[in-house]
Design an enzyme around this catalytic site. Structure first.
Site, short mmCIF file in Angstrom:
data_model
loop_
_atom_site.label_atom_id
_atom_site.label_comp_id
_atom_site.label_asym_id
_atom_site.label_seq_id
_atom_site.Cartn_x
_atom_site.Cartn_y
_atom_site.Cartn_z
N GLY A 152 0.80 -1.00 0.11
CA GLY A 152 0.01 0.03 0.13
C GLY A 152 0.86 1.29 0.01
O GLY A 152 2.00 1.06 0.29
N CYS A 153 0.23 2.36 -0.31
CA CYS A 153 0.88 3.65 -0.50
C CYS A 153 1.43 4.27 0.88
O CYS A 153 2.75 4.38 1.11
CB CYS A 153 0.20 4.71 -1.09
SG CYS A 153 -1.36 5.03 -0.37
N TYR A 154 0.68 4.04 1.73
CA TYR A 154 1.07 4.43 3.19
C TYR A 154 2.09 3.57 3.90
O TYR A 154 3.11 3.99 4.31
CB TYR A 154 -0.27 4.47 4.04
CG TYR A 154 -1.18 5.63 3.97
CD1 TYR A 154 -0.74 6.90 4.06
CD2 TYR A 154 -2.36 5.46 3.89
CE1 TYR A 154 -1.73 8.08 4.07
CE2 TYR A 154 -3.33 6.36 3.63
CZ TYR A 154 -3.01 7.86 3.82
OH TYR A 154 -4.06 8.75 3.81
#
Lengths: 350, 350, 350, 350
Positions: A152-154
């Site tokens: 995921g991006c986070y």
């Protein structure tokens, strides 16, 4: 180096899809041979993205596994959670390498997946083959795998900031707090009212506090790195800009004698073989726009001697290092190509 | 001055609705007694707009004409085009004054309406009672009417810029070109992909070139003012900001000897009884943010002696003078109250 | 209620000044009688802010203490740090009440001031008369004072979030971390390259990490509330929007049995006499734009049972509750007027 | 193809400079060997632009003509107006090719330059050698020249929209009106108050109406194309975004029988050898963000049969096709390389 490869992108109409298309246009060894989608099947891709006129002549096709298997060697899946796990096994069986941008293959512990994403899983054997696609931590395993669960991006921004601290036991367990700020493209190309410019501009707010699905993903990797169970506090915020994530990470140092320059040295050593991570000099903190449109991650480090905490700031482009470009970085590694091949390195400023 | 009045807002969930609610909270003589809607019926209004907690205790109700008639004296209709024309006659019959924010009552010539909006009309008698709610041009007729067709946002900015030129015959017929720039809230509180922050930020584009529905509305009023048929060129653009419209109007002067200061004097005279219109001094051009959150219209005027053209720039808040606040300005006039009553006059800067 | 008062604003050209001017235009008992400034002395105020045409007829005057003393009863000082301490004593001696927006009178311990702001102080007697102008905490003392040190923007948001926790001993000492996000107007109306739209838009970054001057201000008030010395971690970030601050505050709860609803009840009780603070219902987190252009503070509360932490989010308009409007709230209290008098309560949305 | 060349950039600290540096990093045949500047001389370039850490190791040097001549074959001048005309002759004398991004060499008629820019000129012989660096119009002459006067950002967008109409006599003389919208980076990397995010965000306004210096530049090229003197109306507006220009061009068609599809065909033919210009299909209008970070120009065309006007919309990145990338396009042509060499072609969306 190898021969050119044929690449498919399933879920081509969304932001992940358009990043992949754009990036692969510049990749020297990859040809896009299949654009798959459901809602947009049958439409020329330039109808969805008119600025690609003259650059892309493909039409979006229905998701036909047999055809994908025939016409591609590598498939990127950019679909809502819960769909890749039905497609990937069939594609692997047809000899494709699969890079999945959803959450489906990010968890070794499938119970965690089910707990946070709802879907029951009975595909433990396949899932066990998947490697978490964060090359700075799992480069060697990515090189040998055919199934990548892209982060995921986070988690990408958070883990690149945390990994040296966790891996080397520099911080007190469970003191890590991640305050993350993201541009609104993370919400996808869907007409959600809260992501309208009229709503999201001129405003900042947190969301999914204490319950965002990226929390267990970060914790699982931290636990893997440290060899013990790690809890983190993770809070995402929406920022009035299209792209970019800044993760501001706080943690209590075990050794209060460590100073900023020590940590900068430690980080530089930790990432010395990672061309995409830039450790900034003392007193320089990363701007998310420095990473805009690139696969770069910029990390700034500060120590507060008054409080005994380290503060690490990590900036990426959420759609690039946080999603599509990192997937291609993984592809490069899987194919034995240089990790930087065909990926944009320097942003246009301002 | 009169007694307090009971006011209903039908279509309360959208941007027009929330503006009316917010404005009427500060109005000294109006009480909101009915919030009507379909999709949001049954929901407390603060669920839709949590920042109103402690300020508004109403729940959105279904659109029940009898109940509205019983409980209100004045009704604002903030609905999609084509609905007001079914509700207004019933409300008028029950003694309500009606201010419609849609296009339904903006046209004296119903054929024009049908041509541009598609709906056939057989309500000529009622429609003929409607007055176009631009007080700077039709103040006296508004005062005597019970049915107001409130102007579109673009026509408001455009007509306030054009009216002195047209009315006094200062420009060559059919040379007027209106290049308009609008914030994205004009598209309403609906999840449209092109209005997402991720899409609309960092970009400018025109839309509906040569065919925007506000064109015939501007032409109809210009023709009314000039006594002859007028054609205008109108081009709207979307600007990456939530609120505000700037109309840049070009026209060829009939008398090439007119200079900027002459025109400023003419405009000041034209609007001398219009407290909401500010004519700017020479060399000052309006910023849309000067009007943000107010009912003000700022007008700047330039003459290009090289080309013989006048350039008039008109800035408003598209949701205020361009929509809800202007409707309340009309209400004030209908009730015999001061035109400025209860309406915000000065923006917060920056 | 009292009579009208004459008010001066020294430092009228900046963002603090224009907020005060705008707010006082709507205040029922205050008249602006003096606008003071150095760089802009001699210029009509509408030259600096053309949107005030027709609303403000004053010219900026040089800072002449005698004239200010003659013509005003209350003076707002909106000047760079270090200037108020030279002006305030003279103004107090002439019988003026003084509200200072700089840091000069925020510290009871002048050594702290000198340590963080550099200037030596020998005015302990005067400084000891000053009251910290956060009405929710020091309402009674403000009522009796003639010299108010108005809080910084970050401390206002942070302290309103922290005060109930600190005052009632609900959190472990020194675990508070404040991750704050601010619009760029906090940097003032000066031409700084890093605050250009071209630079600051599309980006987020932290600044002054571990060394921002608002840290000791927050700590001093927390220490005053708790009766013991408190350290906090404070990190400011610049957000691509003009106005607004969100403070996201993390702390470890002493009693792990406390749940979100308990804390909401505690906060509601703590602020039951504070009309400007809105405690949001469970699951609702504040948007900074809800406070835009108002004196409101919105607080959302979450408890993470997994980590034992409370997360409090506090949103204000940095130029209003964070600066000018709060100063007028203090003035209202000093004059015995209702705390809400003449101040905007509800934002325009979106 | 030729050998690698050594390139100098004088005025490296500004937005033009950083674009050139960034672009040349990716250029296969150019090496940056000199970064010149005055205010920033002596500073490592990464101090000015930290995101270039690890990519650029140069230090800004004082502007020493002899050294530049020794160490470069091509020099880009990115300086305020009036400086290039003192440097270029010396550099040409030392055998350098010179591409000037200022206005100094854009005018064949130096009286026009003096009239609009103030500086007297006595360098007619040198100036006569200069070619206007708009390759789509002057490709052949650029190929043979050593001194290029690179176009302004507004003229680039405007002339690409107007050229086919003017060159082929399709519009009534002097009816062209250019309403242009620009991001704020056009104002340069200087701390100007009106370009602060706090001021420029949330607002649109025109500036320099009827007197912008790009007007005579547009007119001179139009006159050159048409063989007779042409007047245009040009109005620039500031838009709340960092990069991008949209020019909306209005003109009256000579032949009222021409329809949109005719004009699209004419434009496609006109630009058939111009790889950087994309003529959009019917009904598609350009978004400035489609050109962000690229040398592309997107053109959309509409005809209003009611008014007899053509409306042409042209979108570019003001710092790329409008400035630095176009200069490199010229360099490619001067060196006999493909026009597209080393320049970004497709934007990252969104």
């Amino acid at each position: 180096m190898g021969d050119r490869i044929a690449v498919g992108i399933i879920g081509a109409s969304g932001y992940g899809g358009i990043q992949l298309v754009r990036l692969l246009l510049d990749h020297p060894y990859a040809d896009i041979t299949y654009l798959g989608g459901e809602g947009s099947a049958g439409r020329p891709y330039t109808e969805l993205y008119p600025h690609l006129q003259g650059r892309v002549n493909l039409t979006v096709e229905p998701v036909d596994v047999a055809a994908i298997g025939d016409r591609t060697q590598v498939v990127f899946l950019s679909l809502p959670n819960g769909l890749a796990l039905t497609l990937a096994p069939q594609l692997l069986a047809r000899g494709c390498k699969v890079l999945d941008l959803s959450a489906d293959y990010r968890f070794q512990n499938l119970k965690t997946y089910t707990q946070w994403y709802g879907t029951e899983r009975d595909d433990a054997a396949i899932a066990a083959q998947a490697v978490y696609g964060l090359p700075e931590l799992y480069r060697d395993r990515i090189a040998k795998s055919s199934l990548i669960g892209c982060p995921g991006c986070y988690p990408t921004a958070s883990l690149l900031a945390l990994a040296p601290l966790i891996k080397q036991g520099l911080i007190e367990p469970n003191t890590a707090i991640i305050d993350a700020k993201s541009g609104t493209s993370g919400g996808g190309r869907q007409g959600k009212v809260n992501l309208l410019l009229a709503e999201a501009d001129n405003s900042v707010a947190a969301y999914n506090v204490a319950r965002h699905r990226h929390t267990p993903e970060i914790e699982a990797i931290c636990s893997d790195l440290s060899g013990q169970s790690v809890l983190v506090q993770f809070t995402p915020h929406l920022i009035p800009m299209p792209r970019g994530i800044l993760a501001t990470v706080y943690a209590t140092l075990r050794d209060p004698g460590l100073v900023r320059e020590d940590l900068i040295t430690i980080y530089q050593a930790f990432y010395r073989h990672s061309p995409w991570v830039s450790i900034l000099p003392p007193g320089i903190y990363p701007q998310t726009k420095w990473a805009w449109g690139t696969n770069a991650c910029f990390i700034g480090i500060e120590v507060d001697e008054r409080t005994g905490r380290v503060i690490v700031m990590s900036a990426i482009d959420n759609l690039m290092k946080g999603q599509a470009a990192q997937a291609i970085q993984c592809l490069n590694i899987m194919m034995g190509w240089p990790e930087t091949l065909g990926l944009p390195q320097v942003a246009f400023y301002p």
